[in-house]
Design a protein around this motif. Structure first.
Motif, short mmCIF file in Angstrom:
data_model
loop_
_atom_site.label_atom_id
_atom_site.label_comp_id
_atom_site.label_asym_id
_atom_site.label_seq_id
_atom_site.Cartn_x
_atom_site.Cartn_y
_atom_site.Cartn_z
N HIS A 30 5.89 -6.88 0.11
CA HIS A 30 5.06 -6.24 -0.76
C HIS A 30 3.61 -5.79 -0.27
N LEU A 32 0.27 -4.51 -1.85
CA LEU A 32 -0.49 -4.50 -3.01
C LEU A 32 -1.21 -3.10 -3.13
N ALA A 33 -1.25 -2.44 -4.40
CA ALA A 33 -1.69 -1.25 -4.65
C ALA A 33 -3.00 -1.25 -4.67
N ASP A 96 -1.99 -5.01 -9.71
CA ASP A 96 -0.57 -4.59 -9.18
C ASP A 96 0.16 -5.85 -9.36
N GLU A 98 3.15 -8.22 -8.14
CA GLU A 98 4.16 -8.14 -7.36
C GLU A 98 5.56 -8.35 -7.55
N HIS A 103 6.03 -1.01 -7.16
CA HIS A 103 4.70 -1.44 -7.54
C HIS A 103 4.63 -1.37 -8.94
#
Length: 146
Positions: A30, A32-33, A96, A98, A103
């Motif tokens: 993942h 993160l945004a 954001d 997870e 997202h």
């Protein structure tokens, strides 16, 4: 309560897609945004278009999928949200959350409306935007006010 759920569903009909991938992919990987400005930009553009009642701008980011939101659906939902919560006066990106392959971006959105006796009523809601990657490009999967 039913009205809030209905309004959220009416404006933001989820668009489900299969995430296409090349080879095997770790579903727990993942990014993160918070560090991905283009994902945050999509959310800001959607919220800005809702704030300005700009369907054409809204459609650029939401209607790139099979499930399109018509201008009439946008207007009806916008009217209902303005009556219930007021107009959007501001928004702030929070985080954001997870999740595998998606997202979940969260904003705090401020609303203002005129209440009884002409008093201004301020209210905040959370806005959730779910983005997935299809053929290497971010796409809106769903969105809603919480």
């Amino acid at each position: 309560m039913k009205r809030i759920i209905f309004l959220s569903l009416l404006l933001f009909l989820p668009a489900c897609h299969t995430v296409q991938k090349d080879g095997e992919q770790d579903v727990n990987k993942h990014e993160l945004a918070k560090g991905d400005e283009r994902l945050q930009l999509i959310g800001r553009k959607i919220l800005q278009s809702m704030q300005k009642s700009d369907y054409k701008e809204f459609a650029k980011y939401v209607n790139d999928t099979e499930n399109k939101i018509s201008e009439e659906e946008f207007r009806v939902s916008e009217k209902n949200i303005r009556q219930q919560f007021g107009k959007i006066t501001g928004y702030e990106y929070l985080t954001d959350v997870e999740t595998p392959l998606m997202h979940n971006l969260i904003w705090k959105v401020q609303f203002e409306r005129e209440g009884k006796n002409q008093k201004i009523v301020k209210q905040e809601l959370l806005f959730r935007l779910i983005l997935g990657t299809i053929n290497g490009k971010p796409h809106v999967i769903s969105m809603s006010f919480l």
